[in-house]
Write a protein that holds these residues in place. Sequence first.
Motif: not given
Length: 651
Positions: A422-449
């Motif tokens: 590896a020459d470098k790394y992509l670090l990503q973050i996602q907000q931690y959200v407790v999904a409601s029952a039956g929900s399939k929608e995932e929080e988006p991932w964002y680039d840190v650096d």
Amino acid sequence: MSAKGGKWRKVDGTTGPNPRPRHGHKAVAIKELIIVFGGGNDGIVDELHVLNTATNQWFAPQVRGDKPSGCAAFGFICDGVRLLIFGGMVEYGRYSNELYELLASRWEWRRLTPLGDAPCPRLGHSFNLIGHKAVIFGGLANSSNDPKLNIPRCHTELIFLSTWYIYVYLSVYVTYKPELIVTIINNHYYYYYVCFRYLNDVYSLEIREGTSLQWVCPNIEGPCPNPRESHSAITYGDKLVIFGGMNGRRLGDCWILDIDVLQWKALDILGKAPLPRSLHSACLIKDRMFVFGGWVPVEVDPSNGSTGNETEWRCTNNIACLNLATSTWEEVPEYPDNEESEDVPCPRAGHVGVAVDTRVYVWSGRDGYKKVWNNQVRAPQQVCCNDLWYLETEIPPAPTRVQLVRAGTESLELQWTHIACADKYLLQIQQYVVASAGSKEEEPWYDVDIVKGTLYTVTGYHVPKDTATIVEGVTVETRRQELQSGKAYKFRVAAINVCGTGPFSEVTAFKTCMPGFPGAPSAIRISKSAEGAHLSWEPPANSSGSIAEYSVYLGLKPQPGAQPGTMAFARVYCGPASQCIVSHGQLANAHIDTTSKPAIIFRIAAKNDKGYGPATQVRWLQDARPTDPKAPMKRPPPNAATPGDEKKSKP
């Protein structure tokens, strides 16, 4: 091939004592170290140099013992930290059949004298380790005490060389009779007796510890490769694979030897075969053999690959990839057709190619001859390359899960394992959200650096803007979002090299501190004691009041039925002191983490009047557990969790 594999990168800015350029040298790899020995350039070289590919630093070990003389076109193998060299040219026209051992653990040479009939002196042979056997194949032998009569000469139906430079630079044509060469120069005849022979014999040497060294020349029946020298040979499982070489003409065939049943087999390979060649390199990466460079015939018709009668040849810098699992020559995608491209090494032969993880390193070699005038006499001048390259053969694998080093109220210091390719790394973050029952929608991932190393302090991340703005002429479509105190976030990381971005790691979640709670302890030291393990630490830099007590937790062996990737912890200390002893009885239940070096995991947390803050996680390095009985056992450092060693944290 693997996704986007097959891209070169030149290594600039190496440090340390750079070895002088050469050809006919050999190299082997021990983990990230490349050991280079021998070769020639205005004389035979007897120097040993080592390149640390992790730091791009050269160093010249201070060797001791019965050091061999310099040699070129010899055999060089590696068995753990034990290196063996055999044969080669020790001076112009004089070849060797001596065997030397170098123990890289203390850089000590010694000469070995196996029992049995030794192989005859030779150069240009292959020398490979197959299991616990060192295997020699082929080469060029001499049979005269006069070095002037032991010069390799090439022939097809005619011989076109008496010595290398006479043909190439004086356009001399030579006829051939058995054991006699007649050279015609300016209508004068010059006679040379031939005192060399090409070989296709096989010798093996059992080098398993505890066995006596003895040369064995097995009787191999059935079809076998033509005699040759300057071919390539790689070990593929328990088999030997040879390609190319020369015996008066360049060869392009490929054979495989099963050393257990003593049988050769000519490979029937699909795909477009590369040009015949000699003095090339071949390296194995998983199931693929990468062939680079060498001397090739000048193509008469490049459209169909025809080569004529080999009255001319040249160095090349093309690369071929043989998939040994499917017996197919594969195309290397996006490889430049132009040999003058600055994106690939220049054409060369007699170089070294060494596989380190999934990279193929190439160093030095010669790029042919140049015609120069000296007192009106045209003479050849050898030109050796002085550059270092590596071929990236595939995208990087996924790193291990991100670990927490230290948590703050508005920051998280993270760490992950290093990936060699590896020459470098992509670090990503996602907000931690407790999904409601039956929900399939995932929080988006964002680039840190995009991170150069494996340690990074996260204070924010980039989210899309509702409306793009222009800053100093550049369109900016993201805005920075700061971390918030007392909030949980998920993280993942992917490695990047010139071939592309690899897969992401497993996801982990960490939480920033709440104001008023203590921070994590620091400067943790662990050492052995008569009672077990002695741990000490410094109080948190931000204690937010007085510390009431500390707790130390030990990672336990997984229980049957436990979910993979999870670890249970048991508290082994609770008290006000910033040190403790973990007994041998407690350590007997510890889990040995092997995500990198074997280690026992501890967590240490501090408590004030509001409660416990985040824990610091440390890895106490343990003795190696080698599968090879010859591998030396290593004691853990006395302070294996001090700065500079692996130290990780979790809340």
